[in-house]
Design an enzyme around this catalytic site. Structure first.
Site, short mmCIF file in Angstrom:
data_model
loop_
_atom_site.label_atom_id
_atom_site.label_comp_id
_atom_site.label_asym_id
_atom_site.label_seq_id
_atom_site.Cartn_x
_atom_site.Cartn_y
_atom_site.Cartn_z
N ASP A 184 -0.84 60.48 25.42
CA ASP A 184 -0.85 60.50 23.95
C ASP A 184 0.50 60.99 23.43
O ASP A 184 1.46 61.18 24.19
CB ASP A 184 -1.99 61.39 23.44
CG ASP A 184 -1.90 62.81 23.97
OD1 ASP A 184 -0.88 63.17 24.60
OD2 ASP A 184 -2.86 63.58 23.76
N TYR A 225 -9.62 60.65 30.25
CA TYR A 225 -8.89 61.48 29.29
C TYR A 225 -9.77 61.82 28.09
O TYR A 225 -10.43 60.95 27.52
CB TYR A 225 -7.64 60.73 28.83
CG TYR A 225 -6.66 61.61 28.08
CD1 TYR A 225 -6.24 62.81 28.61
CD2 TYR A 225 -6.19 61.23 26.83
CE1 TYR A 225 -5.34 63.62 27.92
CE2 TYR A 225 -5.29 62.02 26.13
CZ TYR A 225 -4.88 63.22 26.69
OH TYR A 225 -4.00 64.02 26.00
N ASP A 262 0.31 63.56 29.82
CA ASP A 262 -0.76 62.77 29.19
C ASP A 262 -0.18 61.60 28.40
O ASP A 262 0.97 61.63 27.95
CB ASP A 262 -1.60 63.66 28.26
CG ASP A 262 -2.43 64.67 29.04
OD1 ASP A 262 -2.65 64.45 30.25
OD2 ASP A 262 -2.86 65.67 28.45
N GLU A 276 1.46 63.90 22.23
CA GLU A 276 1.89 65.20 22.74
C GLU A 276 2.44 65.07 24.16
O GLU A 276 3.46 65.66 24.50
CB GLU A 276 0.73 66.20 22.70
CG GLU A 276 0.24 66.56 21.32
CD GLU A 276 1.30 67.25 20.47
OE1 GLU A 276 2.03 68.11 20.99
OE2 GLU A 276 1.41 66.91 19.28
N HIS A 333 -6.78 54.53 24.10
CA HIS A 333 -7.47 55.07 25.26
C HIS A 333 -8.87 54.50 25.39
O HIS A 333 -9.39 53.87 24.49
CB HIS A 333 -7.57 56.60 25.14
CG HIS A 333 -6.25 57.26 24.91
ND1 HIS A 333 -6.09 58.27 23.99
CD2 HIS A 333 -5.04 57.05 25.44
CE1 HIS A 333 -4.82 58.66 23.99
NE2 HIS A 333 -4.18 57.93 24.85
N ARG A 343 -9.04 63.15 25.08
CA ARG A 343 -8.54 63.07 23.69
C ARG A 343 -8.43 61.59 23.32
O ARG A 343 -7.44 60.94 23.63
CB ARG A 343 -7.19 63.77 23.56
CG ARG A 343 -7.29 65.27 23.80
CD ARG A 343 -5.99 65.99 23.44
NE ARG A 343 -6.11 67.41 23.69
CZ ARG A 343 -5.74 68.04 24.80
NH1 ARG A 343 -5.19 67.33 25.78
NH2 ARG A 343 -5.88 69.33 24.95
N GLU A 359 1.33 68.39 33.05
CA GLU A 359 1.29 69.53 32.12
C GLU A 359 0.75 70.81 32.74
O GLU A 359 1.27 71.89 32.49
CB GLU A 359 0.40 69.22 30.90
CG GLU A 359 0.92 68.14 30.01
CD GLU A 359 0.27 66.82 30.33
OE1 GLU A 359 0.18 65.99 29.42
OE2 GLU A 359 -0.15 66.61 31.49
#
Length: 756
Positions: free
Chosen positions: A112, A338, A110, A114, A385, A340, A23
């Site tokens: 997740d 990570y 990532d 998103e 996670h 989040r 990203e």
């Protein structure tokens, strides 16, 4: 011919490099440290496609479609219209060129929803003809990247569909409800699936403060000295003749009266308290009881996104946005896992690293026999996670962070390091002591706390949410006395106490409230808070979140006519529904149809059409305060240019920054009375021959030179705010003229020619 093409393709593959797309540029730089020259690392720089942000982004062939403004074709199974934003087009051309020359494409966004969505959108735009491999890792370390390369996976379409569903629901909510707010309240307002509920929480807390009725009660605090000691200790009066003294919790916040007047309580008032003080302070006290109980305190679990934001707010005074930005940079530079996550789980590697560090740094006595395992108790938690922790198989000490690391990152890393290590340490142990002292019919009580084995507290102590809790947790020593011993009464002081309204929400407590109710995702809380501040629904007084009168009007409208959209359980269920889509247990299309068209109950579309004509702007924009002596309603109204007070035909602006709980009926009547008197004339400015007034507007008091009657047609009066030390009740004409003439020319700058 075919053989030549195959040879050419084989030669290209042999000479080409693998392309890895992440990203952010920072993440790309960190990953490049662990991959050799056979890899090209590039960043997508966030999302590469989205729904159109405005009409200019809608492709020409769709502009005539009725749904193009929305970006979602409702009639075609809620098909989204995705576009590459103008500022991303050049970068996408660059990525396409790299893909054409690559031997393989690794999508390392990532792990997740998103991140999965970004990878999917990259595939849709790049249309690669090479092998595609999805890499996922929760920390950017050499070991994690090598493991990801050894076990790539496919794009998880369930995660992609859950993200897309969330995006479409948010667009439908915002684009369909916001125009209703523009029409019924004022332009440029916005509504949002989580945003509007967050505003409601802040408004409800302010309403609790508005209806709060304070109560007064008296108490007596004593200072006592045990024999053989030099340091006095404090104790508070708790009972009289066996009846407990009423304290704050015993009063009803809505009435200010005792909750249970028949209860055997003593409501001590001033005269009685002072008389009692004078009588008792001449006598020494006797130890009536001594209770000593052991206690243990367990460490807090490792950080999740939410608890990191809360603790950074309490300990460091960081906003949620600031904390998350620092955590993002730490993750991208390979310092933490990570950031989040809803999970409090630590991997085996992390537990081993923690236990080794505890043994070496804090000794065997602080290391439990078995690792601690934590279970997440948060509603709608996602356990995919690990908890937020220092990256790697050994934890870099905070003092070892690179010199280039910013101060915010260092402070956040230190929090994460301490919390992770403490979570695997021994409980703290100690004793709590309660000492009862008697003087005649009065009993005083002192409490003490000793920490005999600090355990995890050597590494980390969680911050209490309020000052009273922090005080209660503080270590306090009491003298070594026995029942029947006498202690000297040094001093008694009677003092008045007033019950306090519920504290306003802060960023930390709002995050805690939303998480506990299952509203939104912790990864979005920082942006939600940023949005409600930017939209002027909320502003800050120190760290407290104060709702504006506009927030009251918007919440009134939504609660009165679109209650399901701001219902806490409904909003939490939406998160559960999105989780089911991400797990493949629910269908995306059926969910969107139910949300928009309804299923047994009206959906968003039918409800909005129904309430269009039902909503009376005067009702939703009015906040009643009470009535004046004539029985005329006094209310706050939210207008196009800001809030104002209304009483019959009289209108008066409300000063910006006035908190809703501060604007009482009495204050409103005073402002209306002053407003009825009209602007105060200070006299005539001799240089202009027009009157100078002092007025009060929404931005505060100001001077005005001239008005419609004294100035030529079309000429506007000059205005200037009063200076900081000026009082609108006592300012003079000279002060008004001097202020209106600012800025003044103090001298003439000399040019070279003038000097010659």
């Amino acid at each position: 011919m075919a053989t030549k093409k195959k040879k050419k393709a084989a030669a290209k593959t042999k000479n080409s490099k693998a392309l890895v797309i992440v990203e952010s540029p920072a993440k790309a730089r960190t990953i490049s440290r662990f991959l050799g020259s056979d890899y090209i690392i590039e960043a997508s720089v966030g999302h590469v496609r989205d729904l159109p942000a405005n009409a200019a982004e809608v492709p020409a062939k769709y502009k005539k479609e009725k749904w193009s403004r929305l970006g979602i074709n409702i009639e075609e199974d809620f098909s989204p219209l995705y576009v590459v934003p103008k500022d991303k087009r050049e970068h996408m051309r660059h990525l396409k060129a790299l893909v054409k020359e690559a031997s393989v494409l690794y999508l390392a966004t990532d792990e997740d929803r998103e991140g999965e969505s970004i990878s999917w959108h990259l595939l849709q735009e790049l249309k690669p003809k090479v092998d595609i491999r999805r890499l996922v890792f929760h920390e950017i370390t050499k070991k994690a990247i090598e493991e990801a390369l050894a076990s790539p996976r496919e794009i998880d379409t369930n995660l992609v569909e859950a993200q897309e569903t969330r995006r479409l629901v948010d667009r439908l909510y915002g684009y369909e409800v916001s125009p209703l707010l523009w029409k019924k309240i004022k332009p440029r307002l916005s509504a949002g699936r989580v945003q509007s509920v967050a505003v409601k929480l802040v408004v409800e807390r302010e309403k609790d403060r508005i209806k709060f009725k304070p109560a007064n009660y008296w108490g007596i605090k004593g200072s006592f000295l045990a024999k053989g000691t030099e340091t006095p200790f404090d104790a508070n009066l708790i009972t009289l003749d066996g009846k407990r003294l009423a304290i704050g919790k015993d009063f009803d916040p809505d009435t200010g009266e005792l909750k249970d007047p028949d209860k055997k309580l003593v409501h001590l008032e001033q005269a009685a308290a002072q008389t009692l003080q004078e009588r008792l302070e001449t006598q020494d006290a006797k130890v009536l009881r001594l209770e000593k109980k052991p206690y243990t305190q367990k460490p807090a679990p490792p950080f999740t996104t939410s608890t990191l934001q809360q603790e950074a707010g309490r300990k460091l005074r960081f906003t949620a946005k600031r904390a998350m930005q620092a955590a993002q940079r730490l993750y991208e530079n390979g310092f933490i896992t990570y950031m989040r996550t809803d999970s409090t789980t630590l991997s085996g590697e992390a537990i081993t690293a923690s236990r080794s560090l505890i043994k070496d740094s804090y000794g065997d006595e602080n290391l439990p026999d078995e690792p601690r395992i934590y279970a997440t108790k948060v509603k709608n938690a996602q356990e995919a996670h690990e908890a937020i922790r220092p990256a790697g198989a050994t934890f870099k000490h905070p003092n070892e962070l690179a010199a280039a690391t910013g101060p915010d990152e260092k402070r956040i890393y230190e929090l994460i390091w301490q919390r992770t290590v403490a979570s695997q340490m021994m409980d703290a142990r100690g004793h709590r002591t309660v000492l009862g002292l008697g003087i005649d019919e009065a009993e005083f009580q002192a409490t003490g706390k000793t920490v005999e084995f600090p355990g995890f507290r050597l590494a980390y102590v969680e911050t209490a949410e309020d000052s009273e809790a922090a005080l209660a947790d503080a270590e306090r020593l009491l003298p070594n006395v026995e029942e029947g011993d006498e202690v000297k009464t040094k001093d008694l002081e009677a003092s008045e106490h007033t019950t306090q309204p519920p504290a306003r929400l802060t960023e930390a407590s709002l995050i805690k409230e939303m998480e506990a109710r299952g509203i939104g995702r912790p990864s979005t809380y920082a942006s939600i808070i940023d949005t409600i501040l930017a939209r002027d629904y909320v502003y800050k007084k120190s760290t407290a979140l104060v709702p504006t009168f506009t927030a009251f009007a918007v919440t009134n409208l939504l609660e009165s006519h679109l209650a399901f959209l701001v219902d806490y359980e409904f909003t939490a269920k939406m998160e559960s529904d999105l989780d089911e889509i991400s797990n493949g247990k629910r269908d995306r299309l059926s969910y969107l149809k139910e949300f928009f068209h309804g299923n047994g109950n009206p959906g968003l579309d039918a409800t909005l059409r129904k309430v269009q004509d039902e909503i009376d702007p005067r009702v939703v924009c009015g906040i009643p305060l009470g009535k004046n002596e004539d029985g005329t309603l006094v209310e706050i109204r939210v207008g196009r240019w800001g809030p104002f007070l209304s009483c019959g035909d009289l209108r008066v602006s409300i000063l910006d920054g006035t908190a809703p709980d501060e604007l009482t009926l009495e204050m409103a009547l005073d402002l209306l009375e002053k407003g009825a008197q009209g602007p105060k004339s200070l006299g005539v400015d001799p240089d202009f021959g027009v009157p100078v007034f002092v007025k009060t507007g929404r931005f505060g008091p100001y001077f005005q030179r001239g008005d419609a009657e004294s100035l030529p047609e079309g000429e506007k009066p000059k205005m200037a705010s009063l200076l900081k030390d000026m009082d609108p009740e006592t300012v003079t004409l000279d002060q008004g003229i001097a202020t209106l003439n600012l800025p003044r020319e103090l001298g003439v700058q000399m040019t070279k020619k003038t000097e010659e």
